[in-house]
Design an enzyme around this catalytic site. Structure first.
Site, PDB file in Angstrom:
ATOM      1  N   TYR A  45       0.833  -1.220   0.000  1.00 61.97           N
ATOM      2  CA  TYR A  45       0.000   0.000   0.000  1.00 61.97           C
ATOM      3  C   TYR A  45       0.861   1.262   0.000  1.00 61.97           C
ATOM      4  CZ  TYR A  45      -4.460  -2.302   0.065  1.00 61.97           C
ATOM      5  OH  TYR A  45      -5.559  -3.024  -0.316  1.00 61.97           O
ATOM      6  N   HIS A  69     -15.350   1.429  -2.459  1.00 59.96           N
ATOM      7  CA  HIS A  69     -14.282   0.615  -1.861  1.00 59.96           C
ATOM      8  C   HIS A  69     -13.363   1.435  -0.959  1.00 59.96           C
ATOM      9  CE1 HIS A  69     -14.801  -2.574  -5.302  1.00 59.96           C
ATOM     10  NE2 HIS A  69     -15.788  -2.567  -4.432  1.00 59.96           N
ATOM     11  N   CYS A 106      -3.714   4.600  20.434  1.00 56.51           N
ATOM     12  CA  CYS A 106      -3.586   3.331  21.176  1.00 56.51           C
ATOM     13  C   CYS A 106      -2.413   2.471  20.712  1.00 56.51           C
ATOM     14  CB  CYS A 106      -4.894   2.553  21.119  1.00 56.51           C
ATOM     15  SG  CYS A 106      -5.217   1.844  19.520  1.00 56.51           S
TER      16      CYS A 106
HETATM   17  P1  OAD Z   1     -10.194  -4.379 -13.202  1.00 56.68           P
HETATM   18  O1  OAD Z   1      -8.708  -4.330 -13.236  1.00 56.68           O
HETATM   19  O2  OAD Z   1     -10.848  -5.654 -12.846  1.00 56.68           O
HETATM   20  O3  OAD Z   1     -10.759  -3.953 -14.627  1.00 56.68           O
HETATM   21  C1  OAD Z   1     -10.310  -2.811 -15.303  1.00 56.68           C
HETATM   22  C2  OAD Z   1     -11.146  -2.664 -16.556  1.00 56.68           C
HETATM   23  O4  OAD Z   1     -10.737  -1.456 -17.189  1.00 56.68           O
HETATM   24  C3  OAD Z   1     -10.974  -3.785 -17.579  1.00 56.68           C
HETATM   25  O5  OAD Z   1     -12.239  -4.230 -18.012  1.00 56.68           O
HETATM   26  C4  OAD Z   1     -10.205  -3.111 -18.730  1.00 56.68           C
HETATM   27  O6  OAD Z   1     -10.565  -3.633 -20.001  1.00 56.68           O
HETATM   28  C5  OAD Z   1     -10.661  -1.667 -18.579  1.00 56.68           C
HETATM   29  N1  OAD Z   1      -9.720  -0.648 -19.096  1.00 56.68           N
HETATM   30  C6  OAD Z   1      -8.365  -0.719 -19.208  1.00 56.68           C
HETATM   31  N2  OAD Z   1      -7.875   0.440 -19.688  1.00 56.68           N
HETATM   32  C7  OAD Z   1      -8.940   1.254 -19.888  1.00 56.68           C
HETATM   33  C8  OAD Z   1      -9.088   2.594 -20.387  1.00 56.68           C
HETATM   34  N3  OAD Z   1      -8.039   3.339 -20.760  1.00 56.68           N
HETATM   35  N4  OAD Z   1     -10.336   3.106 -20.462  1.00 56.68           N
HETATM   36  C9  OAD Z   1     -11.399   2.372 -20.075  1.00 56.68           C
HETATM   37  N5  OAD Z   1     -11.315   1.121 -19.617  1.00 56.68           N
HETATM   38  C10 OAD Z   1     -10.115   0.563 -19.514  1.00 56.68           C
HETATM   39  O7  OAD Z   1     -10.664  -3.173 -12.259  1.00 56.68           O
HETATM   40  P2  OAD Z   1     -12.085  -2.943 -11.544  1.00 56.68           P
HETATM   41  O8  OAD Z   1     -13.204  -3.372 -12.404  1.00 56.68           O
HETATM   42  O9  OAD Z   1     -12.069  -1.559 -11.025  1.00 56.68           O
HETATM   43  O10 OAD Z   1     -11.417  -4.119  -5.388  1.00 56.68           O
HETATM   44  O11 OAD Z   1     -11.963  -3.951 -10.334  1.00 56.68           O
HETATM   45  C11 OAD Z   1     -12.969  -3.950  -9.373  1.00 56.68           C
HETATM   46  C12 OAD Z   1     -12.377  -4.195  -8.023  1.00 56.68           C
HETATM   47  O12 OAD Z   1     -11.578  -5.379  -8.052  1.00 56.68           O
HETATM   48  C13 OAD Z   1     -11.406  -3.123  -7.537  1.00 56.68           C
HETATM   49  O13 OAD Z   1     -12.045  -2.032  -6.944  1.00 56.68           O
HETATM   50  C14 OAD Z   1     -10.588  -3.871  -6.545  1.00 56.68           C
HETATM   51  C15 OAD Z   1     -10.342  -5.123  -7.342  1.00 56.68           C
HETATM   52  O14 OAD Z   1     -10.055  -6.276  -6.626  1.00 56.68           O
HETATM   53  C16 OAD Z   1     -10.867  -4.210  -4.186  1.00 56.68           C
HETATM   54  O15 OAD Z   1      -9.669  -4.080  -4.000  1.00 56.68           O
HETATM   55  C17 OAD Z   1     -11.864  -4.474  -3.111  1.00 56.68           C
END
Ligand code: OAD
Length: 243
Positions: free
Chosen positions: A68, A120, A151
């Site tokens: 992180y 999130h 703490c």
């Molecule tokens: P992902 O990494 O699963 O998906 C990213 C998406 O963005 C994919 O479908 C890509 O095709 C698309 N993508 C890539 N470049 C792009 C661009 N320039 N413009 C538009 N789209 C693009 O990410 P999330 O869907 O956000 O949760 O993942 C959901 C959650 O899974 C996150 O919030 C995180 C992760 O585990 C936690 O950490 C709880």
């Protein structure tokens, strides 16, 4: 479902009086923030559960904080991209607008978006694992072993991990915005992590039009009325009528 109908997307957006947007990591990709599941994704090569779950943190808090802290340092160097800026502009144009994000990077707010729900959590807040005090540590370099000021227990990142509940108020607002909107945009998310992934179906059931923006197909593509294949930083300015 129609592919790449930019003209119709532009018209729907120009007419809509109530718009709700759901964003994921893809919207920040053009700022240089890695996504989770792409070929260079954050979850590649290491287990998501090791780095982003209560058990992983209990087993090895040093490793989790190392990861992180690295992400926090990366985010210090990035700026909102034209996709974030277009969404902030859209909010100023549309009478009723809500932006739901799964991103923890706060780049929407940096771009000027106001009505934002962070499903999130966000990476800049930290929370005590014992007394649950919350501290804003925006843009602050944290020690390798961050401890609570009051703490001395371990602090943890203020994000939602796998296996944890979403903040109830955030989820409630997200669902209410989704149920009431005329137009729902699904941008840069793989649409596989619940409950965020279920919002597009709620929008559809509430008779909203759904537009997806993503370079790739996702499980939500089949319920989208319009699916625009491409990068949000390029397509969003275009559907707003720039260039
Ligand atoms: P992902 O990494 O699963 O998906 C990213 C998406 O963005 C994919 O479908 C890509 O095709 C698309 N993508 C890539 N470049 C792009 C661009 N320039 N413009 C538009 N789209 C693009 O990410 P999330 O869907 O956000 O949760 O993942 C959901 C959650 O899974 C996150 O919030 C995180 C992760 O585990 C936690 O950490 C709880």
């Amino acid at each position: 479902m129609r592919h790449n109908d930019l003209t119709e997307a532009r018209e729907l957006l120009a007419r809509a009086r109530s718009v709700t947007v759901l964003t994921g990591a893809g919207v920040s990709a053009e700022s240089g923030v890695p996504t989770f599941r792409g070929s260079d994704g954050l979850w590649k090569g290491s287990s998501a559960l090791e780095l982003a779950s209560p058990d992983g943190f209990a087993r090895n808090p040093h490793k989790v904080w190392e990861w992180y802290n690295l992400r926090r340092r990366t985010l210090l160097r990035v700026r909102p991209n034209p996709g974030h800026l277009a969404l902030a502009e859209l909010e100023r144009r549309v009478p009723e607008f809500g932006l739901i994000t799964q991103n923890v990077d706060r780049l929407h707010q940096a771009a000027g978006s106001k009505n934002v729900v962070e499903l999130h959590g966000n990476i800049w807040e930290v929370r005590c694992t014992a007394c649950h005090a919350v501290f804003d540590r925006t843009a602050v370099e944290l020690p390798a072993e961050p401890r609570c000021e009051s703490c001395l227990a371990w602090l943890r990142p203020g994000v939602v991990w796998f296996g944890e509940m979403l903040p109830p108020a955030a989820l409630q607002t997200a669902e209410a915005w989704t149920e009431r909107c005329e137009l729902f945009l699904l941008i840069g998310t793989s649409a596989i992590v619940w409950p965020a992934a279920g919002l597009a179906s709620i929008a559809k059931e509430s008779c909203a039009k759904v537009i997806e923006i993503n370079p790739e197909e996702t499980p939500a593509t089949e319920l989208a009325d319009i699916s625009l294949r491409g990068k949000s930083g390029e397509l969003l300015p275009r559907i707003l009528g720039h260039a």
